[in-house]
Design a protein around this motif. Sequence first.
Motif, PDB file in Angstrom:
ATOM      1  N   TRP A  73       0.830  -1.198   0.000  1.00  0.00           N
ATOM      2  CA  TRP A  73       0.000   0.000   0.000  1.00  0.00           C
ATOM      3  C   TRP A  73       0.871   1.256   0.000  1.00  0.00           C
ATOM      4  O   TRP A  73       0.623   2.204  -0.741  1.00  0.00           O
ATOM      5  CB  TRP A  73      -0.907  -0.008   1.237  1.00  0.00           C
ATOM      6  CG  TRP A  73      -1.725   1.239   1.366  1.00  0.00           C
ATOM      7  CD1 TRP A  73      -2.887   1.517   0.726  1.00  0.00           C
ATOM      8  CD2 TRP A  73      -1.430   2.369   2.174  1.00  0.00           C
ATOM      9  NE1 TRP A  73      -3.336   2.758   1.083  1.00  0.00           N
ATOM     10  CE2 TRP A  73      -2.460   3.307   1.987  1.00  0.00           C
ATOM     11  CE3 TRP A  73      -0.393   2.688   3.050  1.00  0.00           C
ATOM     12  CZ2 TRP A  73      -2.484   4.532   2.617  1.00  0.00           C
ATOM     13  CZ3 TRP A  73      -0.425   3.918   3.690  1.00  0.00           C
ATOM     14  CH2 TRP A  73      -1.460   4.817   3.473  1.00  0.00           C
ATOM     15  N   HIS A  74       1.924   1.228   0.825  1.00  0.00           N
ATOM     16  CA  HIS A  74       2.839   2.369   0.903  1.00  0.00           C
ATOM     17  C   HIS A  74       3.549   2.581  -0.436  1.00  0.00           C
ATOM     18  O   HIS A  74       3.686   3.717  -0.894  1.00  0.00           O
ATOM     19  CB  HIS A  74       3.846   2.134   2.027  1.00  0.00           C
ATOM     20  CG  HIS A  74       4.739   3.285   2.301  1.00  0.00           C
ATOM     21  ND1 HIS A  74       4.296   4.466   2.829  1.00  0.00           N
ATOM     22  CD2 HIS A  74       6.075   3.440   2.099  1.00  0.00           C
ATOM     23  CE1 HIS A  74       5.308   5.298   2.943  1.00  0.00           C
ATOM     24  NE2 HIS A  74       6.392   4.708   2.513  1.00  0.00           N
ATOM     25  N   ASN A  75       3.992   1.493  -1.070  1.00  0.00           N
ATOM     26  CA  ASN A  75       4.652   1.605  -2.371  1.00  0.00           C
ATOM     27  C   ASN A  75       3.715   2.161  -3.430  1.00  0.00           C
ATOM     28  O   ASN A  75       4.115   2.969  -4.263  1.00  0.00           O
ATOM     29  CB  ASN A  75       5.206   0.245  -2.815  1.00  0.00           C
ATOM     30  CG  ASN A  75       6.435  -0.147  -2.030  1.00  0.00           C
ATOM     31  OD1 ASN A  75       7.091   0.684  -1.420  1.00  0.00           O
ATOM     32  ND2 ASN A  75       6.737  -1.430  -2.022  1.00  0.00           N
ATOM     33  N   ALA A  76       2.465   1.734  -3.413  1.00  0.00           N
ATOM     34  CA  ALA A  76       1.489   2.258  -4.374  1.00  0.00           C
ATOM     35  C   ALA A  76       1.289   3.757  -4.161  1.00  0.00           C
ATOM     36  O   ALA A  76       1.224   4.531  -5.129  1.00  0.00           O
ATOM     37  CB  ALA A  76       0.156   1.519  -4.229  1.00  0.00           C
ATOM     38  N   ARG A  77       1.227   4.173  -2.898  1.00  0.00           N
ATOM     39  CA  ARG A  77       1.080   5.602  -2.600  1.00  0.00           C
ATOM     40  C   ARG A  77       2.301   6.379  -3.077  1.00  0.00           C
ATOM     41  O   ARG A  77       2.182   7.469  -3.652  1.00  0.00           O
ATOM     42  CB  ARG A  77       0.891   5.797  -1.100  1.00  0.00           C
ATOM     43  CG  ARG A  77       0.348   7.161  -0.740  1.00  0.00           C
ATOM     44  CD  ARG A  77       0.171   7.243   0.733  1.00  0.00           C
ATOM     45  NE  ARG A  77       1.470   6.979   1.356  1.00  0.00           N
ATOM     46  CZ  ARG A  77       1.934   7.593   2.424  1.00  0.00           C
ATOM     47  NH1 ARG A  77       1.193   8.458   3.040  1.00  0.00           N
ATOM     48  NH2 ARG A  77       3.101   7.311   2.906  1.00  0.00           N
ATOM     49  N   LEU A  78       3.511   5.827  -2.886  1.00  0.00           N
ATOM     50  CA  LEU A  78       4.734   6.478  -3.350  1.00  0.00           C
ATOM     51  C   LEU A  78       4.773   6.563  -4.876  1.00  0.00           C
ATOM     52  O   LEU A  78       5.230   7.562  -5.434  1.00  0.00           O
ATOM     53  CB  LEU A  78       5.967   5.743  -2.825  1.00  0.00           C
ATOM     54  CG  LEU A  78       6.245   5.895  -1.333  1.00  0.00           C
ATOM     55  CD1 LEU A  78       7.429   5.029  -0.935  1.00  0.00           C
ATOM     56  CD2 LEU A  78       6.496   7.340  -0.973  1.00  0.00           C
ATOM     57  N   ARG A  79       4.308   5.520  -5.560  1.00  0.00           N
ATOM     58  CA  ARG A  79       4.261   5.569  -7.027  1.00  0.00           C
ATOM     59  C   ARG A  79       3.340   6.679  -7.503  1.00  0.00           C
ATOM     60  O   ARG A  79       3.663   7.399  -8.455  1.00  0.00           O
ATOM     61  CB  ARG A  79       3.819   4.218  -7.585  1.00  0.00           C
ATOM     62  CG  ARG A  79       4.943   3.193  -7.657  1.00  0.00           C
ATOM     63  CD  ARG A  79       4.540   1.980  -8.481  1.00  0.00           C
ATOM     64  NE  ARG A  79       3.512   1.185  -7.837  1.00  0.00           N
ATOM     65  CZ  ARG A  79       3.739   0.237  -6.929  1.00  0.00           C
ATOM     66  NH1 ARG A  79       4.971  -0.026  -6.569  1.00  0.00           N
ATOM     67  NH2 ARG A  79       2.747  -0.440  -6.390  1.00  0.00           N
ATOM     68  N   GLN A  80       2.188   6.827  -6.844  1.00  0.00           N
ATOM     69  CA  GLN A  80       1.272   7.907  -7.216  1.00  0.00           C
ATOM     70  C   GLN A  80       1.910   9.275  -6.975  1.00  0.00           C
ATOM     71  O   GLN A  80       1.797  10.173  -7.806  1.00  0.00           O
ATOM     72  CB  GLN A  80      -0.031   7.796  -6.421  1.00  0.00           C
ATOM     73  CG  GLN A  80      -0.905   6.644  -6.828  1.00  0.00           C
ATOM     74  CD  GLN A  80      -2.117   6.493  -5.916  1.00  0.00           C
ATOM     75  OE1 GLN A  80      -2.175   7.109  -4.864  1.00  0.00           O
ATOM     76  NE2 GLN A  80      -3.065   5.670  -6.345  1.00  0.00           N
ATOM     77  N   GLU A  81       2.588   9.410  -5.857  1.00  0.00           N
ATOM     78  CA  GLU A  81       3.260  10.678  -5.546  1.00  0.00           C
ATOM     79  C   GLU A  81       4.359  10.970  -6.555  1.00  0.00           C
ATOM     80  O   GLU A  81       4.528  12.112  -7.004  1.00  0.00           O
ATOM     81  CB  GLU A  81       3.839  10.616  -4.124  1.00  0.00           C
ATOM     82  CG  GLU A  81       4.555  11.861  -3.675  1.00  0.00           C
ATOM     83  CD  GLU A  81       3.620  13.023  -3.417  1.00  0.00           C
ATOM     84  OE1 GLU A  81       4.119  14.146  -3.248  1.00  0.00           O
ATOM     85  OE2 GLU A  81       2.380  12.833  -3.389  1.00  0.00           O
ATOM     86  N   ASN A  82       5.127   9.949  -6.951  1.00  0.00           N
ATOM     87  CA  ASN A  82       6.169  10.129  -7.963  1.00  0.00           C
ATOM     88  C   ASN A  82       5.578  10.579  -9.294  1.00  0.00           C
ATOM     89  O   ASN A  82       6.129  11.451  -9.959  1.00  0.00           O
ATOM     90  CB  ASN A  82       6.976   8.842  -8.153  1.00  0.00           C
ATOM     91  CG  ASN A  82       7.963   8.617  -7.033  1.00  0.00           C
ATOM     92  OD1 ASN A  82       8.297   9.543  -6.301  1.00  0.00           O
ATOM     93  ND2 ASN A  82       8.425   7.396  -6.897  1.00  0.00           N
ATOM     94  N   ALA A  83       4.471   9.970  -9.691  1.00  0.00           N
ATOM     95  CA  ALA A  83       3.831  10.365 -10.945  1.00  0.00           C
ATOM     96  C   ALA A  83       3.378  11.819 -10.876  1.00  0.00           C
ATOM     97  O   ALA A  83       3.566  12.590 -11.826  1.00  0.00           O
ATOM     98  CB  ALA A  83       2.648   9.446 -11.235  1.00  0.00           C
ATOM     99  N   ARG A  84       2.805  12.220  -9.740  1.00  0.00           N
ATOM    100  CA  ARG A  84       2.363  13.609  -9.585  1.00  0.00           C
ATOM    101  C   ARG A  84       3.551  14.562  -9.641  1.00  0.00           C
ATOM    102  O   ARG A  84       3.497  15.601 -10.311  1.00  0.00           O
ATOM    103  CB  ARG A  84       1.631  13.778  -8.247  1.00  0.00           C
ATOM    104  CG  ARG A  84       1.000  15.143  -8.067  1.00  0.00           C
ATOM    105  CD  ARG A  84       0.460  15.337  -6.661  1.00  0.00           C
ATOM    106  NE  ARG A  84       1.502  15.352  -5.651  1.00  0.00           N
ATOM    107  CZ  ARG A  84       2.315  16.386  -5.410  1.00  0.00           C
ATOM    108  NH1 ARG A  84       2.219  17.471  -6.120  1.00  0.00           N
ATOM    109  NH2 ARG A  84       3.221  16.318  -4.457  1.00  0.00           N
TER     110      ARG A  84
END
Length: 175
Positions: A73-84
């Motif tokens: 879950w944390h990695n998915a959140r970090l991926r979204q933040e990286n994309a943003r």
Amino acid sequence: RWGCNGSARRGRAGLAAAGSGRRGGAEGFAEAGGGQECWRGQSRGSLQQLAERYADLAASHSEALRQREEREWHNARLRQENARLRLENRRLRRENRCLFRQALLGPGPGGLDKLAAAEAGEEAEALRAQLGRLQEKHRRALQHLRRCRAAGGTEASELDDGELDELLEEDEQPP
């Protein structure tokens, strides 16, 4: 599962047979494997201890699964933040290029303000004056070379005749 010679395959029948022997409980359970010495087949404690070990293993397994889900879950959140952040970086780069172009084009709508325009004008004037001084030095150096060449001096002989002719031609052409 933990027997060496397939005692786990016997299921409950194997456990009942082991418990109904002369020795009851864990001792009879250890003999269910046919009396062979195997570390997997030995109970190393009472049934209560085995149940506690199993409960500990189940709890640690559940905790490991929970931690893995949390990491995912944390990695998915970090991926979204990286994309943003990548999108934001692209937008900022475009904005920087646009502002840099406007600064290069000079004052105008959205260009340099009056103070920056005045500084740019002063700098341009200083560069023009420097260019004038360098052109004058160049002209005097070429005149000196002409005089030396006419007199047959050693300074002129160091240059190729072609190079000197090019310099003289450049001097005669208007800038």
